[in-house]
Design a protein around this motif. Structure first.
Motif, short mmCIF file in Angstrom:
data_model
loop_
_atom_site.label_atom_id
_atom_site.label_comp_id
_atom_site.label_asym_id
_atom_site.label_seq_id
_atom_site.Cartn_x
_atom_site.Cartn_y
_atom_site.Cartn_z
N ASN A 166 50.47 65.94 57.07
CA ASN A 166 50.65 65.16 56.05
C ASN A 166 49.40 65.17 55.29
OD1 ASN A 166 53.09 63.62 56.12
ND2 ASN A 166 52.49 61.85 56.36
N LEU A 167 48.15 65.04 55.06
CA LEU A 167 46.89 66.09 55.05
C LEU A 167 47.06 67.23 54.32
CD1 LEU A 167 44.06 64.17 56.79
CD2 LEU A 167 44.65 63.23 54.78
N LEU A 168 47.91 68.36 55.46
CA LEU A 168 47.96 69.60 55.33
C LEU A 168 48.55 69.60 53.96
CD1 LEU A 168 47.11 71.02 58.10
CD2 LEU A 168 45.14 70.78 56.22
N ARG A 169 49.31 69.10 53.68
CA ARG A 169 50.16 69.07 52.65
C ARG A 169 49.95 68.29 51.16
NH1 ARG A 169 54.31 66.88 56.68
NH2 ARG A 169 56.02 68.21 57.14
N ARG A 170 49.33 67.48 51.35
CA ARG A 170 49.03 66.37 49.97
C ARG A 170 47.88 68.01 49.01
NH1 ARG A 170 46.50 61.75 52.27
NH2 ARG A 170 48.52 61.49 52.77
N ARG A 171 46.58 68.49 50.14
CA ARG A 171 45.46 69.40 50.10
C ARG A 171 46.72 70.64 49.25
NH1 ARG A 171 42.69 72.36 54.93
NH2 ARG A 171 42.31 70.33 54.98
N SER A 172 47.34 71.17 49.88
CA SER A 172 48.42 72.06 49.22
C SER A 172 49.01 71.91 47.86
CB SER A 172 49.33 71.99 50.38
OG SER A 172 49.98 73.71 49.51
N VAL A 173 49.62 70.44 47.90
CA VAL A 173 50.24 70.68 46.71
C VAL A 173 48.62 70.17 45.50
CG1 VAL A 173 50.57 68.48 45.49
CG2 VAL A 173 51.90 68.58 47.84
N GLN A 174 47.27 70.38 45.77
CA GLN A 174 46.10 69.42 45.13
C GLN A 174 45.48 70.54 44.89
OE1 GLN A 174 43.71 67.86 47.59
NE2 GLN A 174 44.69 65.31 46.95
N ARG A 175 45.84 71.65 45.37
CA ARG A 175 45.29 72.98 44.98
C ARG A 175 45.86 73.65 44.49
NH1 ARG A 175 43.64 75.79 51.13
NH2 ARG A 175 41.33 74.38 51.23
N LYS A 176 47.10 73.73 44.65
CA LYS A 176 48.47 74.29 43.39
C LYS A 176 47.90 73.66 41.74
CE LYS A 176 52.02 75.57 46.30
NZ LYS A 176 52.85 75.37 46.95
N PHE A 177 47.53 72.28 42.19
CA PHE A 177 47.66 72.06 41.08
C PHE A 177 46.39 72.40 39.88
CE2 PHE A 177 45.75 68.27 38.44
CZ PHE A 177 47.18 67.94 37.09
N GLN A 178 44.79 72.04 41.17
CA GLN A 178 43.78 72.05 40.94
C GLN A 178 43.67 73.92 40.34
OE1 GLN A 178 41.45 71.33 44.31
NE2 GLN A 178 40.90 69.64 43.19
N SER A 179 44.62 74.71 40.90
CA SER A 179 44.70 75.77 40.18
C SER A 179 45.47 76.67 38.58
CB SER A 179 45.44 77.30 41.34
OG SER A 179 46.85 76.30 40.66
N TRP A 180 46.27 75.77 38.48
CA TRP A 180 46.28 75.72 36.84
C TRP A 180 46.20 75.65 36.71
CZ3 TRP A 180 50.91 71.54 37.87
CH2 TRP A 180 52.47 72.12 38.20
N PHE A 181 44.53 74.71 36.48
CA PHE A 181 43.25 74.35 35.26
C PHE A 181 41.96 75.62 35.73
CE2 PHE A 181 45.67 70.73 35.87
CZ PHE A 181 46.17 70.16 34.39
#
Length: 190
Positions: free
Chosen positions: A82-97
């Motif tokens: 779950n932490l890795l999935r959350r991290r993946s989502v956060q990285r994708k979101f951050q990569s947009w910016f």
């Protein structure tokens, strides 16, 4: 860890102070597992605390049909995923910016140094579940039956998945470092 069963029974009976013995028995192994899964010591420390709290909160649900160790590792397994999935989502979101490349973690750099670029590159390309299977089997030295209990799969399914994982690593290593490199590695023939 036969003594753990006694402490589990005592905690379930209301002697909550006995949980400290369970924490002492599992804190270091869970920390190693979480560090390997998450690649970050601080995150691993936080994860172990969360896992041990969840274990305490849910200890009434534990049934001795599986070992307590496998039951607790199952909590750790899903918590880390779950932490890795959350991290993946956060990285994708951050990569947009921002378009900055993320630096390798300390564990990723250690893997690169210890195992060479073809193997470390192959390991980095694994899914979180494949990474967990590799850690549990190779580094934590869990049996296929224990891994099955932890991941909620049958022993045979785990064996097959591990076999496919070894083949995948061999193919990835051949692709990264040439055929000679992958064939010369005894690691993949385990």
């Amino acid at each position: 860890m036969d003594f753990v069963g006694k402490y589990v029974d005592e905690v379930k009976a209301g002697e909550i102070s006995k949980y400290v013995h369970i924490v002492e028995a599992f804190q270091a192994p869970l920390y190693r597992y979480c560090t390997r899964m998450l690649g970050n010591r601080q995150e691993a420390e936080d994860a172990v605390q969360d896992i041990l709290v969840k274990g305490y909160e849910k200890i009434g649900m534990y049934e001795p049909t599986v070992s307590f160790s496998s039951w607790l590792y199952k909590i750790a397994h899903y918590h880390c995923l779950n932490l890795l999935r959350r991290r993946s989502v956060q990285r994708k979101f951050q990569s947009w910016f921002r378009q900055d490349e993320v630096a390798d973690s300390a564990e990723q750099m250690m893997i690169s140094r210890l195992f060479g670029e073809p193997l470390s590159s192959a390991i980095r390309s694994l899914s979180a579940e494949e990474h967990s299977l590799l850690i549990l089997r190779v580094l934590e030295e869990k049996s296929f039956a224990e891994i099955g209990e932890i991941s909620g799969k049958s022993t045979e399914a785990v064996k097959k998945k591990y076999g496919r994982l070894k083949l995948k690593l061999q193919k990835l290593m051949k692709w990264e470092g040439g055929a000679d490199y992958a064939e010369g590695q005894s690691y993949t023939s385990r």
